[in-house]
Design an enzyme around this catalytic site. Structure first.
Site, short mmCIF file in Angstrom:
data_model
loop_
_atom_site.label_atom_id
_atom_site.label_comp_id
_atom_site.label_asym_id
_atom_site.label_seq_id
_atom_site.Cartn_x
_atom_site.Cartn_y
_atom_site.Cartn_z
N SER A 1 93.35 61.59 53.09
CA SER A 1 92.55 62.33 52.11
C SER A 1 92.85 63.54 51.60
O SER A 1 92.96 63.68 50.34
CB SER A 1 91.00 62.39 52.89
OG SER A 1 90.21 61.22 53.10
N ARG B 1 85.90 45.22 58.49
CA ARG B 1 86.08 45.71 59.82
C ARG B 1 84.93 45.32 61.05
O ARG B 1 85.17 45.52 62.16
CB ARG B 1 86.10 47.37 59.57
CG ARG B 1 87.44 47.71 59.30
CD ARG B 1 87.61 49.29 58.94
NE ARG B 1 88.79 49.64 58.68
CZ ARG B 1 89.34 50.79 57.95
NH1 ARG B 1 88.44 51.82 58.07
NH2 ARG B 1 90.49 50.98 57.58
N ARG C 1 94.56 64.30 47.56
CA ARG C 1 93.96 65.33 46.62
C ARG C 1 94.81 66.41 46.34
O ARG C 1 95.06 67.01 45.29
CB ARG C 1 92.88 65.73 47.38
CG ARG C 1 91.65 64.78 47.40
CD ARG C 1 90.44 65.16 48.13
NE ARG C 1 89.41 64.35 48.21
CZ ARG C 1 89.15 63.16 48.81
NH1 ARG C 1 90.26 62.50 49.34
NH2 ARG C 1 88.16 62.40 48.53
N SER D 1 79.61 57.48 49.31
CA SER D 1 80.99 57.18 49.26
C SER D 1 81.83 58.54 48.55
O SER D 1 81.36 59.12 47.56
CB SER D 1 81.07 56.16 48.27
OG SER D 1 82.59 56.21 47.89
N ASP E 1 85.75 56.04 58.82
CA ASP E 1 86.80 55.06 59.34
C ASP E 1 87.22 55.06 60.64
O ASP E 1 87.91 54.58 60.95
CB ASP E 1 87.91 56.14 58.72
CG ASP E 1 88.04 56.10 57.14
OD1 ASP E 1 87.43 55.15 56.59
OD2 ASP E 1 88.54 56.97 56.53
N ARG F 1 89.03 44.65 46.78
CA ARG F 1 87.99 45.64 47.08
C ARG F 1 86.81 45.93 45.89
O ARG F 1 87.44 46.03 44.72
CB ARG F 1 88.62 46.84 47.59
CG ARG F 1 89.40 46.59 48.95
CD ARG F 1 89.81 47.72 49.70
NE ARG F 1 88.79 48.77 50.03
CZ ARG F 1 89.12 49.74 50.47
NH1 ARG F 1 90.43 50.04 50.58
NH2 ARG F 1 88.47 50.71 50.84
#
Ligand code: S3P
Length: 435
Positions: free
Chosen positions: A26, A350, A30, A171, A319, A126
């Site tokens: 992540s 998942r 960024r 999110s 995650d 997605r």
């Protein structure tokens, strides 16, 4: 770096050593995005050389950003400013990376050239309405296909305006997308989160001198801010550490120290969940790496017990559930997860894929619409399909520490998206993975 498609694992009983897992995915994404639109030259150390973050890097290179890559994990990014990106020659292909697509949709909504964002089979299924709908409310021309999935078509709009928006799902990708669009918008953008999610965007924008105001679950910024180049240190990824944390807990002889792991409080749900299950985890030498807190984590074998996972921990460990499910399979008693329907729209479903895999290994795992009920038991040998999901493949690799026979895991190549040297580190620590 590529990773073999099929893993064959012989049972093993020990997981030991002190090492650094892959860098944070992540934060790596960024670091490139913000450096690219900053004024001046930024230096990134610890950049993750995984396929996902490299997809982000490739996208900015295709939009004219010059990046020096002096050695693995180091980048020198020559920022072009908020309005300096150039139209790429073709569509931007983002592979498996949902973070690239969702964050870029916001960052690129305010550009004055059209472009298309595409991805692989998994990314192409997605949900993207969670970003296209609020972006359109800001005045953006960002459109998915009729199913609400990629490709995303972005065309120049008459101009974006800031807005106040309550996110319907917790999110960080949606939050970050809208904050990035907010940089290009007129006026103030304020977002309200239903529950706290990872705040790397807010922290890193502040490092780039942007005034981001946080008040409880509300995050606000003003459009038109200038990002000023800075240096970014990327810590090791707690999401990659999670496999070894679970492995060390369930191994007969487990004693692992994971160095320089990011312990941002919006990411440490895995530590809390494992501790509630009875894990022995020490947080050593806590310190800062730029805007992010890090520490070394020491984890030893322990008899885990089943728990009802508190729902407020779900976004803080979003995650890590594939690894948590393996821990639950090795725990005494029942573990119940609820409030985690988001797991159904990750790189794979998942909930379904983990339930099927655990069942194939002889575990009583019952999927529910928003979670799973797992009865701890003896893991058998067997064959598991990871459905191209990196975190599923790595979680089942750890199951070999308690298996009575060989485990075969198929469709593992995407381990390279987040953890290219997983096999080497895991085998050095005690696993027996053949490829
Ligand atoms: C991420 C946010 C999470 C997480 C993903 C990375 C990010 O996704 O699952 O792997 O870097 O912002 P959601 O925002 O969809 O929960």
């Amino acid at each position: 770096m590529s990773v073999a498609d099929t893993f064959k694992l012989q049972p093993s009983t020990q997981l030991q050593g002190s090492f650094r897992v892959a860098s944070d995915k992540s934060i790596s994404h960024r670091s490139v995005m913000f450096s690219a639109i900053a004024e001046g030259t930024s230096h990134v150390t610890g950049f993750l050389e995984g396929e996902d973050s490299l997809a982000t890097l490739g996208a900015f290179q295709a939009m004219g950003v010059k990046v020096e890559h002096p050695q693995s994990g180091e980048l020198v990014v020559h920022g072009v400013g908020l309005h300096g990106l150039k139209q790429p020659d073709g569509a931007l292909y983002l592979g498996n990376s949902g973070t690239s697509m969702r964050l870029l949709s916001g960052l690129l909504a305010g550009q004055n050239f059209p472009l298309t964002l595409t991805g692989d089979k998994s990314l192409s299924s997605r949900p993207m309405r969670r970003v296209t709908i609020p972006l359109q409310q800001m005045g953006a021309e960002v459109h998915s296909n009729e199913q609400g999935t990629p490709p995303l078509e972005i065309t120049p709009s008459k101009g974006l305006h800031g807005f106040h928006y309550a996110l319907p799902v917790a999110s960080a990708q949606v939050k970050s997308c809208l904050l990035l669009a907010g940089l290009y918008a007129e006026g103030e953008t304020c977002l309200i989160e239903p529950a706290p999610t990872r705040d790397h965007t807010e922290r890193m924008l502040r490092s780039f001198s942007v005034d981001v105001q946080t008040d409880g679950n509300q995050i606000c910024l003003q459009g038109g801010a200038t990002l000023k180049a800075c240096d970014i240190q990327v810590p090791a990824d707690i999401s990659s550490a999670a496999f070894f944390m679970v492995g060390a807990c369930i191994a007969k002889q487990g004693d692992v120290t994971l160095t320089e792991v990011g312990i941002n409080p919006t990411r440490t749900g895995i530590i809390d969940i494992l501790k509630l299950m009875g894990a022995e985890i020490e947080i050593l030498n806590p310190r800062q790496a730029g805007a992010e807190p890090v520490a070394d984590l020491r984890i030893k074998s322990s008899q885990l017990k089943g728990i009802d996972i508190p729902e407020e921990l779900v976004p803080l460990a979003i995650d890590e559930f594939p690894a948590v499910f393996v821990a639950a399979a090795c725990a005494e008693g029942q573990t119940r997860l609820t409030g985690a329907e988001e797991l159904r729209v990750k790189e794979s479903d998942r909930i379904q894929v983990m339930a099927e895999g655990l069942q194939a290994l002889g575990i009583d795992a019952r999927p529910t619409p928003d979670g799973m009920i797992i009865q701890g038991g003896q893991i058998q040998g067997g064959k598991v399909d990871s459905h191209g999901d990196h975190r599923i493949a790595m979680s089942f690799a750890m199951a070999s520490l308690r298996a009575s026979g060989e485990i075969t895991i198929t469709d593992c190549a995407n381990v390279a998206t987040s953890f290219p040297d997983f096999i080497e580190l895991a085998n050095n620590a005690g696993l027996h993975i053949d490829i």
